[in-house]
Scaffold this active site. Structure first.
Site: not given
Ligand SMILES: CNc1ncnc2c1ncn2[C@@H]1O[C@H](COP(=O)(O)O)[C@@H](O)[C@H]1O
Ligand SMILES: [Zn+2]
Length: 366
Positions: A101, A103, A200, A230
């Site tokens: 994501t 940022k 997210g 999910e």
């Molecule tokens: C467990 N299942 C899940 N379901 C939904 N979103 C998830 C996730 N696991 C991770 N993320 C998404 O990925 C972000 C972290 O990586 P990045 O900061 O983007 O690199 C989390 O903040 C969430 O938005």
């Protein structure tokens, strides 16, 4: 060759990995210690959370907020990207779609663009393996404004991993912020960005908020994958399948009508076994919907989601599938190989991957 070794040695394709969820625990703890010493965070509290194994879905998102405090400055984003790619390559992942994501953070003078520049810097910083992240049509020499000078795409005999990037829209974001991410992805198409992910906290946000940006992404030729089902949310799942993304992730809470729709659509599903168990989406691997999809010959691919957060590896996910569902070596090989069809990269990459699997076939299943 024993199954465990086969799963480790086999070439593998990872299609669902979040950058910040894939950070090594040791790196998180090291970074948290520095911030703790500076008084920016309470180290012992963060250490307790990182080391604790309980991970309900709600806890995951609380943890991500903490992770982001620890990792979100340019140098650290570069470091974690480098380490994550190295870790996947070390377990014989030959193609990785890494999602993150973008940022912005005024205090760190970070924009979504500079965040992504830090990610690309991480890809170019990898030294232990050759990272191929540019589209086949792009000549690295034309990207000198973006890439450090020392990057050359010469023929080396090092291990090679293809990497492509997906930009995630966080469900907390507004339509405008989502649109900004899509525009950034379009701007970075020549730099290995290939698509958009919606992720997210699934309890947060409305499908209608993201739809305009996702439609725009699709219209502009970006590939789209959605975290779908999910949590139980029939209306959203229905709308997501109607949107017809190129892939979906999870698909835990689909009703009968959704299963039918999904199977007719042939939309590939990114399966995250350990993630689903640890976040209590399922109570045992045996009952995972992977089995039904696999038996129905629906396109599926095993993925990790967050190797750091869930203490797993892609090799482990293959081993879990093999032991839970009784696969033989040939079935494991084909499960891995079949993912070539669902990668978002171009046909030239797919052809190269097919060659890699051809070369591996004798070693693994004969
Ligand atoms: C467990 N299942 C899940 N379901 C939904 N979103 C998830 C996730 N696991 C991770 N993320 C998404 O990925 C972000 C972290 O990586 P990045 O900061 O983007 O690199 C989390 O903040 C969430 O938005
Ligand atoms: Zn995910």
């Amino acid at each position: 060759m024993e199954m465990e070794e086969l799963c480790r040695e086999l070439p593998k394709i990872e299609l669902h990995a979040h950058l910040n969820g894939s950070v090594r625990d040791s790196t998180l703890l090291e970074l948290a210690k520095v911030l703790g010493d500076q008084g920016a965070i309470d180290f012992s509290e963060v250490e307790g959370l990182i080391k604790r194994r309980g991970r309900s879905l709600k806890e995951c998102f609380r943890l991500f907020d903490i992770y982001h405090k620890i990792t979100t400055d340019h140098a650290t984003v570069t470091r974690i990207t480098q380490e994550v790619v190295e870790d996947f390559a070390a377990e014989n992942v030959v193609y990785l779609e890494l999602r993150t994501t973008p940022k912005q953070n005024k205090a760190k003078e970070m924009t979504k663009h500079s965040y992504m520049k830090a990610v690309i810097d991480g890809l170019t910083a990898v030294d232990s393996v050759e990272v191929a992240f540019l589209p086949s049509t792009v000549n690295a020499r034309n990207l000198t404004n973006f890439l450090p000078n020392e990057v050359t795409y010469n023929q080396t005999h090092r291990k090679k991993i293809f990497v492509r990037l997906l930009l995630s829209i966080d469900r907390r974001e507004t339509t405008a912020a989502a649109m900004e991410t899509v525009n950034l992805a379009l701007e970075m198409k020549n730099m290995g960005v290939i698509g958009i992910d919606l992720s997210g906290n699934p309890e947060v946000g409305e499908w209608q908020t993201f739809l305009p940006a996702l439609q725009y992404a699709k219209l502009k030729g970006l590939q789209v994958t959605l975290h779908c089902g999910e949590v139980r949310n029939n209306r959203e799942i229905h709308s997501m399948l109607d949107f017809y993304p190129q892939r979906i992730g999870h698909a835990c809470y689909l009703e009968e009508e959704h299963w039918e729709k999904l199977k007719v659509s042939k939309i590939p599903v990114e399966i995250c076994l350990t993630s689903n168990l640890r976040t209590e989406r399922i109570t045992s691997f045996k009952e995972h919907h992977f089995a039904d999809l696999y038996n129905a010959k629906h396109p599926v691919s095993l993925c990790t989601d967050d190797v750091g957060l869930f203490s797993t590896t892609l090799s482990n996910e293959y081993y879990l599938a093999a032991t839970t569902f009784g696969f033989n070596k040939e079935q494991v090989y084909h499960l891995s190989r079949n993912a070539i069809e669902f990668v978002f990269a171009d046909d030239e990459v797919k052809r190269t991957l097919a060659e890699i699997y051809d070369a591996a076939e004798r070693r693994f299943i004969l």
